[in-house]
Design an enzyme around this catalytic site. Sequence first.
Site, PDB file in Angstrom:
ATOM      1  CB  CYS A 201      30.175  38.622 -21.062  1.00  0.00           C
ATOM      2  SG  CYS A 201      30.537  37.400 -19.688  1.00  0.00           S
TER       3      CYS A 201
ATOM      4  CB  CYS B 267      27.999  40.294 -16.462  1.00  0.00           C
ATOM      5  SG  CYS B 267      29.204  40.535 -17.839  1.00  0.00           S
TER       6      CYS B 267
ATOM      7  CD  GLU C 170      -2.559  -1.349   2.790  1.00  0.00           C
ATOM      8  OE1 GLU C 170      -2.433  -0.181   3.503  1.00  0.00           O
ATOM      9  OE2 GLU C 170      -2.931  -2.401   3.035  1.00  0.00           O
TER      10      GLU C 170
ATOM     11  CE  LYS D 121       5.273   5.094   6.871  1.00  0.00           C
ATOM     12  NZ  LYS D 121       4.800   6.554   7.289  1.00  0.00           N
TER      13      LYS D 121
ATOM     14  CE1 TYR E  97      -3.305   4.271   6.908  1.00  0.00           C
ATOM     15  CE2 TYR E  97      -3.501   2.429   8.806  1.00  0.00           C
ATOM     16  CZ  TYR E  97      -3.184   3.710   8.531  1.00  0.00           C
ATOM     17  OH  TYR E  97      -2.701   4.472   9.251  1.00  0.00           O
TER      18      TYR E  97
ATOM     19  CB  CYS F 249      33.829  39.033 -19.363  1.00  0.00           C
ATOM     20  SG  CYS F 249      32.771  40.211 -18.604  1.00  0.00           S
TER      21      CYS F 249
ATOM     22  CE  LYS G  82      10.017   7.167   6.598  1.00  0.00           C
ATOM     23  NZ  LYS G  82       9.242   7.803   7.451  1.00  0.00           N
TER      24      LYS G  82
ATOM     25  CG  ASP H  70       4.117  12.337   4.964  1.00  0.00           C
ATOM     26  OD1 ASP H  70       3.981  12.037   6.214  1.00  0.00           O
ATOM     27  OD2 ASP H  70       5.034  13.409   4.614  1.00  0.00           O
TER      28      ASP H  70
ATOM     29  CB  CYS I 173      31.458  39.606 -15.025  1.00  0.00           C
ATOM     30  SG  CYS I 173      30.972  38.068 -15.951  1.00  0.00           S
TER      31      CYS I 173
HETATM   32  S1  IVH Z   1      -0.674   0.323   8.725  1.00  0.00           S
HETATM   33  C1  IVH Z   1       0.203  -1.631  12.643  1.00  0.00           C
HETATM   34  N1  IVH Z   1      -0.648   1.422   6.430  1.00  0.00           N
HETATM   35  O1  IVH Z   1       2.571   5.176   8.801  1.00  0.00           O
HETATM   36  C2  IVH Z   1       0.205  -1.227  11.263  1.00  0.00           C
HETATM   37  N2  IVH Z   1       0.195   2.722   8.027  1.00  0.00           N
HETATM   38  O2  IVH Z   1       5.069   4.792  10.111  1.00  0.00           O
HETATM   39  C3  IVH Z   1      -0.325   0.395  11.619  1.00  0.00           C
HETATM   40  N3  IVH Z   1       0.607   5.098   7.328  1.00  0.00           N
HETATM   41  O3  IVH Z   1       1.332   5.524  11.964  1.00  0.00           O
HETATM   42  C4  IVH Z   1      -0.028   1.180  10.319  1.00  0.00           C
HETATM   43  N4  IVH Z   1      -0.093   4.781   5.395  1.00  0.00           N
HETATM   44  O4  IVH Z   1       0.210   6.823  10.273  1.00  0.00           O
HETATM   45  C5  IVH Z   1      -0.460   1.722   7.585  1.00  0.00           C
HETATM   46  N5  IVH Z   1      -1.198   2.205   4.398  1.00  0.00           N
HETATM   47  C6  IVH Z   1      -0.776   2.357   5.317  1.00  0.00           C
HETATM   48  C7  IVH Z   1      -0.257   3.585   5.869  1.00  0.00           C
HETATM   49  C8  IVH Z   1       0.274   3.657   7.276  1.00  0.00           C
HETATM   50  C9  IVH Z   1       0.507   5.797   6.024  1.00  0.00           C
HETATM   51  C10 IVH Z   1       1.202   5.766   8.560  1.00  0.00           C
HETATM   52  C11 IVH Z   1       0.547   5.587   9.647  1.00  0.00           C
HETATM   53  C12 IVH Z   1       1.438   4.726  10.759  1.00  0.00           C
HETATM   54  C13 IVH Z   1       2.952   5.402  10.199  1.00  0.00           C
HETATM   55  C14 IVH Z   1       3.943   4.276  10.681  1.00  0.00           C
END
Ligand code: IVH
Length: 678
Positions: free
Chosen positions: A439, A434, A113, A115, A231, A419, A322, A117, A416
């Site tokens: 130049c 310049c 999945e 991640k 998720y 030149c 990451k 932010d 410059c």
């Molecule tokens: S699963 C026990 N799935 O990442 C597992 N986390 O660094 C719980 N996060 O605290 C997390 N996207 O805030 C999971 N697809 C995803 C996620 C995700 C973002 C965040 C979440 C977690 C942090 C961990």
Amino acid sequence: MKPEVQQRVMQLREQLQKASYAYYVLDNPVMEDAVYDQLYRELQDFETAYPELITPDSPTQRVGEKPATQFHSVRHHIPLYSLENAFNVEELQIWDSRWQRLVATPDASYVCELKIDGNAIALTYERGILVRGATRGDGITGEDITQNIKTIRSIPLRLDLPESLAKLADVERVEVRGEAFLPLDTFEKINAQRQKAGETLFANPRNAAAGTLRQLDSRVVAKRQLDFFAYTLHIPGMDDTSIADTQWEALQLLQSLGFRVNPNKRLCTSLGEVAAYYTDWDTERLNLPYMTDGVVVKLNSLKLQEKLGFTQKFPRWAVALKYTPEEAPTLVEKIIVNVGRTGALTPLAEMRPVQLAGTTVSRATLHNGDRIAQLDIRVGDTVIVRKAGEIIPEVLRVLPELRPEGTEPFIMPTHCPVCGQPVVKEKDEAVSRCVNISCPAILKGSIEHWVSRDALDIRGIGEKLVHQLVDRGLVSSVADLYELTTERLCELERMGQKSAEKIVMAIAQSKTQPWSRVLYGLGIRHVGAVTAQTITDKFTSVEQLANTSPAKIEAIYGIGAEIADSICQWFRISANQTLITRLQSLGLQLVNTEVVTTTTNQIFTGKTFVITGTLPTLKRDEAKAMIQQAGGKVTDSISKKTDYLVVGAEAGSKLVKATALGIKQLSEAELLELLATS
Ligand code: IVH
């Protein structure tokens, strides 16, 4: 209260909930906004008349009436763990072999999945109704932000339970976890507003989302348009009669319960596939409308997850893979000053190489002297550099605590660096320039600009070649390019006959580029590619433009005084007038041919041509340009609509087809004759 009222209220809620789901989760509206508003108001009126009918899952309950005075701490029903980090595929493999050692599973599958932010949120549903939304906090206790959570339209206030899931309605408690986040465009809008209001800016969308979730007034939160991806799904006490065996099924289940689940997930059956997903999204993620900082890899089997359990801090069955961050600290080793085609002096930091957003960065722009002074950037400093998307890396700030002793403030040169002539800094400008028109740095920059893709688009001439041409005195103006010969080019380092021929050809072909590109290629200050197009639409020849007044240029919609003045000043300089005369005699397009075609009736107006084979003297692009100048159209393939086929040596299938269709054929000589008599 009449039973009809009760029924109507229920129907309204259901309709509004469906419409809201279609709009916010499916991105597929089923109702006009005005209709929604009207139904919403009707429901609101009923609820005002009969407050006893209000339920916590009513769509009217998304935004609270009164701001909260504070948030309460709440203990999570199940702790929220965070994830162990891996920063590359090797570290992913280490994670994989570690869990395999505990429960060897050769045929394991993985769910990948994105991640997101944002901020982790825990949602509690009791008998299908949302009763609590809480922040992660320290994982054991968080803050109750239910009222704010309810403003997020993609979070259902009531679980959508189809027949097959009806049993969930009796389940005491369902926990859903996911990420609340701010889409990038909303983030930018919020920061723009804050800037206007003189408030401090949010550093990134995650901070902005966190700040928003902790707003006491849920009416403010509602305006900010947070979003949510779910998720995980926990159904305590249902382990045996589990309705999902895998994370993949759980995601599907979440979706059918009415949640937004990120669509960019992938079910993988090997670690190699996981690695491919990670690399695919490293670049693809830059096109997403929200921020991601990695991918989350989870073992698919929930049984396996259960067997593996948790360490003190992390689940053993998942890892966050990451991406290298877009900001990082590094050391400034040297500050150099570059001179561009406009003569602008740009200071650059040469730094200890650092990994940023997947590439190694060792140079960053410092913009100009004012900015260096403002941030007080010195050689020897530890600085934070940032690289976002395609943008050139830049130095964001200095970490003054890490400054070594004996450093000196950086002073911009007064002459410059190329030149040696004194530089000029206008009063209200941050940039020093310049202004020596001969130049070499300015000349090199203007030639690089002339050959660039949006200008004359001459392929095969890069920075290195331009430097050689200028340094050897072969080229001292863009017009000189058109007098280069293969022999001359062959004298240069690492230049073979073939490449030299290609370059000469590419230069000659650029003579067919339209007037708008030539104007852009001249590199007049403030005249970008789009401006050049706009201007040449109105001023269809160089004569018209050179002899006009700033007021007439400014009269064009979208063109300001700065541009108009800059153009008129440019044409007043005699060296520039000489350049134009030379370009004209070399055969560059300084007239808008398309406009001429449409305004005057010419010999080939309305006629379609195809060219095939090698012509004895004309290059194909030259013949094409000539036909177009006479009002004709040139296409690539023969059809019934073709009027003429221009035939050269070694013509192939086009000639056969044209003969079969009875299309008139012309030799180069016949074509030239027709053109000459026109
Ligand atoms: S699963 C026990 N799935 O990442 C597992 N986390 O660094 C719980 N996060 O605290 C997390 N996207 O805030 C999971 N697809 C995803 C996620 C995700 C973002 C965040 C979440 C977690 C942090 C961990």
